[in-house]
Design a protein around this motif. Structure first.
Motif, PDB file in Angstrom:
ATOM      1  N   LYS A  67      45.154  70.385  47.535  1.00  0.00           N
ATOM      2  CA  LYS A  67      45.070  71.304  46.394  1.00  0.00           C
ATOM      3  C   LYS A  67      44.236  72.520  46.791  1.00  0.00           C
ATOM      4  O   LYS A  67      43.248  72.421  47.508  1.00  0.00           O
ATOM      5  CB  LYS A  67      44.427  70.624  45.185  1.00  0.00           C
ATOM      6  N   GLN A  81      47.431  75.767  43.286  1.00  0.00           N
ATOM      7  CA  GLN A  81      48.673  75.306  43.897  1.00  0.00           C
ATOM      8  C   GLN A  81      48.417  74.005  44.644  1.00  0.00           C
ATOM      9  O   GLN A  81      47.290  73.737  45.098  1.00  0.00           O
ATOM     10  CB  GLN A  81      49.226  76.359  44.861  1.00  0.00           C
ATOM     11  N   HIS A 141      54.814  82.558  48.607  1.00  0.00           N
ATOM     12  CA  HIS A 141      53.536  82.260  47.965  1.00  0.00           C
ATOM     13  C   HIS A 141      53.228  83.265  46.867  1.00  0.00           C
ATOM     14  O   HIS A 141      52.679  82.899  45.815  1.00  0.00           O
ATOM     15  CB  HIS A 141      52.412  82.261  49.011  1.00  0.00           C
ATOM     16  N   ARG A 144      55.097  82.291  43.832  1.00  0.00           N
ATOM     17  CA  ARG A 144      54.512  81.110  43.187  1.00  0.00           C
ATOM     18  C   ARG A 144      53.260  81.481  42.405  1.00  0.00           C
ATOM     19  O   ARG A 144      53.051  81.011  41.279  1.00  0.00           O
ATOM     20  CB  ARG A 144      54.183  80.050  44.245  1.00  0.00           C
ATOM     21  N   PHE A 145      52.402  82.311  42.988  1.00  0.00           N
ATOM     22  CA  PHE A 145      51.180  82.698  42.284  1.00  0.00           C
ATOM     23  C   PHE A 145      51.492  83.571  41.079  1.00  0.00           C
ATOM     24  O   PHE A 145      50.793  83.519  40.064  1.00  0.00           O
ATOM     25  CB  PHE A 145      50.215  83.404  43.235  1.00  0.00           C
ATOM     26  N   VAL A 148      52.239  81.150  38.447  1.00  0.00           N
ATOM     27  CA  VAL A 148      51.015  80.536  37.925  1.00  0.00           C
ATOM     28  C   VAL A 148      50.359  81.448  36.899  1.00  0.00           C
ATOM     29  O   VAL A 148      49.971  81.018  35.806  1.00  0.00           O
ATOM     30  CB  VAL A 148      50.019  80.246  39.079  1.00  0.00           C
ATOM     31  N   TYR A 164      56.807  73.231  34.751  1.00  0.00           N
ATOM     32  CA  TYR A 164      56.484  72.396  35.911  1.00  0.00           C
ATOM     33  C   TYR A 164      57.537  71.310  36.115  1.00  0.00           C
ATOM     34  O   TYR A 164      57.942  71.031  37.254  1.00  0.00           O
ATOM     35  CB  TYR A 164      55.105  71.759  35.737  1.00  0.00           C
TER      36      TYR A 164
END
Length: 234
Positions: A67, A81, A141, A144-145, A148, A164
């Motif tokens: 993590k 993540q 990445h 993905r962020f 988030v 999710y």
């Protein structure tokens, strides 16, 4: 500090060649990477690096789960993540020379390959094809962020959970059923909530016959409603 436990035996050249960052690279370039890589083992709960530590390199997960997280001044943990087998993390601070912007720890016993920053930058000069693969990983990445941030700032907890579950479904290719890959506490930290609230949301989605939960197995009864709740784009 990485432990010295017995390490997982894998064909590292084949493993590297199948990872996203190094996929498709010729054998000589994979061999060059292995000459600088350091195999490390971390026990469950062991810290890999802390926020503010020097960004000395990046990591590839051979086995286990890691993590990446931040701790608020009040001590609340926010998981940014989770990285599993054949996934890379900590590339950006390793390349810009800045400290790690977050912390990382093993969620279970994990085997990692560590690539020192200076040695890897030298390889980039010799093998420009590495840079192309690196850009692809960094772009992934970033996406993905961005997700988030969108989840935490624009969605309530039911929407975050729905997003999710859809992510797990997409990753495994199974639209009927998914296995939760985190404990309830870890999942709550990833979704920016607390376990009690997460339990209530699971119960609510079950009552509305959107999902059913049996241990770590979640059956997706109404994917379309999940998509609406999670804000999925068609």
């Amino acid at each position: 500090m990485a432990s010295k436990d017995k390490q997982v035996k894998v064909d590292l050249q084949e493993f590297l060649g199948n990872s996203r960052m190094f996929f498709g690279l010729p054998k000589d370039e994979l061999d060059s990477l292995l000459t600088i890589a350091e195999q490390q083992t971390y026990q469950k709960g062991e810290t890999i690096f802390w926020e503010g530590d020097a960004g000395t390199g990046f990591f590839l997960v051979i086995s286990g789960k890691v993590k990446v997280f931040k701790i608020s001044p009040e001590g609340k943990e926010q998981i940014l993540q989770v990285f599993g087998v054949q996934e890379h993390f900590a590339e950006v601070p390793a390349f810009d020379g800045q400290p790690f912007p977050a912390s990382a720890a093993a969620l279970e016993k994990s085997e990692l390959l560590f690539f020192p920053r200076t040695a890897f930058l030298e390889l980039l000069k010799e093998h420009p094809s590495l840079a192309v693969n690196l850009l692809k990983v960094l772009a992934l990445h970033l996406r993905r962020f961005t997700q988030v941030i969108e989840n935490l700032s624009l969605r309530e907890v039911p929407g975050r959970l729905a997003a999710y579950l859809l992510y797990l479904s997409d990753r495994t290719g199974n639209q009927n059923e998914v296995e939760l890959d985190l404990t309830k506490g870890q999942l709550a930290a990833l979704l920016g909530t607390i376990p009690e609230t997460l339990s209530r949301v699971f119960a609510k989605l079950s009552q509305e016959e959107i999902i059913t939960l049996n241990g770590s197995t979640v059956k997706l009864l109404d994917v379309q409603r999940l998509k609406i709740l999670g804000g999925a784009r068609e």
